[in-house]
Design a protein around this motif. Structure first.
Motif, PDB file in Angstrom:
ATOM      1  N   ASN A   6      32.603 -45.515 -17.259  1.00  0.00           N
ATOM      2  CA  ASN A   6      32.422 -44.326 -16.422  1.00  0.00           C
ATOM      3  C   ASN A   6      33.489 -44.100 -15.355  1.00  0.00           C
ATOM      4  N   CYS A   7      34.287 -45.128 -15.070  1.00  0.00           N
ATOM      5  CA  CYS A   7      35.286 -44.996 -14.009  1.00  0.00           C
ATOM      6  C   CYS A   7      36.191 -43.792 -14.287  1.00  0.00           C
ATOM      7  N   PRO A   8      36.344 -42.906 -13.299  1.00  0.00           N
ATOM      8  CA  PRO A   8      37.185 -41.724 -13.523  1.00  0.00           C
ATOM      9  C   PRO A   8      38.680 -42.060 -13.545  1.00  0.00           C
ATOM     10  N   HIS A   9      39.013 -43.265 -13.108  1.00  0.00           N
ATOM     11  CA  HIS A   9      40.423 -43.659 -13.130  1.00  0.00           C
ATOM     12  C   HIS A   9      40.624 -44.618 -14.289  1.00  0.00           C
ATOM     13  N   GLU A  10      41.810 -45.129 -14.398  1.00  0.00           N
ATOM     14  CA  GLU A  10      41.988 -46.172 -15.391  1.00  0.00           C
ATOM     15  C   GLU A  10      41.374 -47.439 -14.823  1.00  0.00           C
ATOM     16  N   TYR A  11      40.293 -47.914 -15.443  1.00  0.00           N
ATOM     17  CA  TYR A  11      39.521 -48.995 -14.842  1.00  0.00           C
ATOM     18  C   TYR A  11      40.298 -50.300 -14.789  1.00  0.00           C
ATOM     19  N   LYS A  12      40.292 -50.912 -13.609  1.00  0.00           N
ATOM     20  CA  LYS A  12      40.860 -52.255 -13.475  1.00  0.00           C
ATOM     21  C   LYS A  12      39.778 -53.157 -12.884  1.00  0.00           C
TER      22      LYS A  12
ATOM     23  N   ASN B 240      37.622 -55.146 -10.515  1.00  0.00           N
ATOM     24  CA  ASN B 240      37.374 -54.867  -9.104  1.00  0.00           C
ATOM     25  C   ASN B 240      37.961 -53.550  -8.651  1.00  0.00           C
ATOM     26  N   CYS B 241      37.787 -52.534  -9.434  1.00  0.00           N
ATOM     27  CA  CYS B 241      38.219 -51.184  -9.067  1.00  0.00           C
ATOM     28  C   CYS B 241      37.591 -50.890  -7.701  1.00  0.00           C
ATOM     29  N   SER B 242      38.367 -51.048  -6.630  1.00  0.00           N
ATOM     30  CA  SER B 242      37.724 -51.078  -5.317  1.00  0.00           C
ATOM     31  C   SER B 242      37.933 -49.806  -4.504  1.00  0.00           C
ATOM     32  N   ASN B 243      38.942 -49.009  -4.859  1.00  0.00           N
ATOM     33  CA  ASN B 243      39.115 -47.789  -4.071  1.00  0.00           C
ATOM     34  C   ASN B 243      38.458 -46.590  -4.746  1.00  0.00           C
ATOM     35  N   CYS B 244      37.586 -46.907  -5.713  1.00  0.00           N
ATOM     36  CA  CYS B 244      36.976 -45.811  -6.461  1.00  0.00           C
ATOM     37  C   CYS B 244      35.500 -45.717  -6.072  1.00  0.00           C
ATOM     38  N   ASN B 245      35.127 -44.547  -5.670  1.00  0.00           N
ATOM     39  CA  ASN B 245      33.771 -44.294  -5.194  1.00  0.00           C
ATOM     40  C   ASN B 245      32.712 -44.659  -6.227  1.00  0.00           C
ATOM     41  N   LEU B 246      32.927 -44.206  -7.440  1.00  0.00           N
ATOM     42  CA  LEU B 246      31.920 -44.412  -8.470  1.00  0.00           C
ATOM     43  C   LEU B 246      31.684 -45.906  -8.728  1.00  0.00           C
ATOM     44  N   CYS B 247      32.759 -46.659  -8.862  1.00  0.00           N
ATOM     45  CA  CYS B 247      32.600 -48.094  -9.137  1.00  0.00           C
ATOM     46  C   CYS B 247      31.902 -48.801  -7.975  1.00  0.00           C
ATOM     47  N   ASN B 248      32.259 -48.409  -6.759  1.00  0.00           N
ATOM     48  CA  ASN B 248      31.614 -48.993  -5.586  1.00  0.00           C
ATOM     49  C   ASN B 248      30.121 -48.701  -5.551  1.00  0.00           C
TER      50      ASN B 248
HETATM   51 ZN    ZN Z   1      36.545 -47.117 -10.704  1.00  0.00          ZN
END
Ligand code: ZN
Length: 284
Positions: free
Chosen positions: A45-51, A53-61
């Motif tokens: 679901n990550c809107p970015h390229e998931y890495k 500990n995607c930490s600067n992404c709202n959704l992952c947080n």
């Molecule tokens: Zn993310």
């Protein structure tokens, strides 16, 4: 992050549009499985390229902290999962998902769905909506009410016993070398903080993992002192096994208290210095 292969496959199924709408996952470690499942869901679901500990992404947080409106984790309330918990889930999922592609629910300890909560649940499973994805985590699929189990795809996710894997822990060799220094060169222990840890790790999360590993090592030292079962441990940690049970117990308590302190904002350098000093005071 290392993720169990069967769970990782879900990412491929998703991209091939072959994901089922409900999975029953049998595992020997529900919490670990949940963490890995979240990794899979973030990845999808990550809107970015998931890495990792995607930490600067709202959704992952939000998903990580169970704050995402379209992601609900249910655990037993007492000895059962109650009908009210499922009714609440239904009402919260009556709208289209906002940030994720599906509304996603995870039921922990699915064995604890009783007849009435399972019946309420069934409506979800009998009329699979395109936008609802469910996971039932359990210790034994045979103990999950059959009307639920028969409507899910079953996956088995087994982990090796944690105690066997301290040697595979990514921090092991650095922590091992550090521990040898601070336990064997008691007087100068503090000077190894910089050269053996601070130069390598800067994130608090690293120190949480390091202290968790230390906790496991001292716990195993105590256990193996009572009855030696792990020869690899004996070969590597004879310097701990020589210590008295009392000393090991006291050190275990210190490590556990320091691990708790890591929840607060601490200056890592001061934190480690204090730790080494306190630990060496416990030497007999
Ligand atoms: Zn993310």
């Amino acid at each position: 992050m290392e993720v169990n292969g069967s769970l990782k496959n879900l990412i491929n199924y998703y991209h091939e549009d072959k994901l089922s709408h409900a999975y029953l996952i049998e595992t020997n470690d529900i919490d670990k499985c949940l963490t890995e499942l979240k990794y899979v869901l973030k990845n999808i679901n990550c809107p970015h390229e998931y890495k990792d500990n995607c930490s600067n992404c709202n959704l992952c947080n939000l998903l990580n902290n169970n704050y995402l409106p379209s992601f609900i984790v249910i655990e037993p309330d007492g000895i059962n999962i109650k009908k009210e918990q499922i009714l609440d889930l239904k009402s919260r999922f009556s709208t289209m998902p906002l940030y994720t592609k599906e509304n996603i629910y995870i039921i922990k300890e699915a064995e604890k769905l009783n007849q009435s909560s399972a019946n309420t649940m069934l409506k979800f499973l009998e009329e699979p909506e395109d936008n609802i994805l469910g996971f039932f985590l359990c210790y034994n699929a045979n103990n999950v009410i059959s009307t639920i189990a028969s409507r899910c795809e079953i996956i088995k996710v087994y982990y090796k016993n944690n105690e066997d894997t301290i040697y595979n822990n990514e921090y092991f060799s650095n922590v091992y070398n550090y521990l040898r220094k601070i336990e064997l060169e008691k007087k100068y222990g503090i000077m190894y903080n910089k050269s053996m840890l601070l130069n390598l790790y800067s994130e608090k999360e690293d120190y949480v993992n390091i202290f968790k590993l230390l906790l496991r090592i001292y716990y195993l030292a105590l256990k193996n002192k009572e009855s030696l079962t792990d020869m690899e441990f004996k070969n590597k940690f004879s310097f701990l096994l020589e210590k008295s049970t009392e000393e090991l117990t006291r050190k275990l308590k210190i490590i556990s208290a320091y691990l708790d302190d890591l929840n607060y904002n601490v200056n890592i350098e001061l934190f480690l210095d204090k730790f080494v000093i306190e630990l060496s005071e416990m030497n007999e």
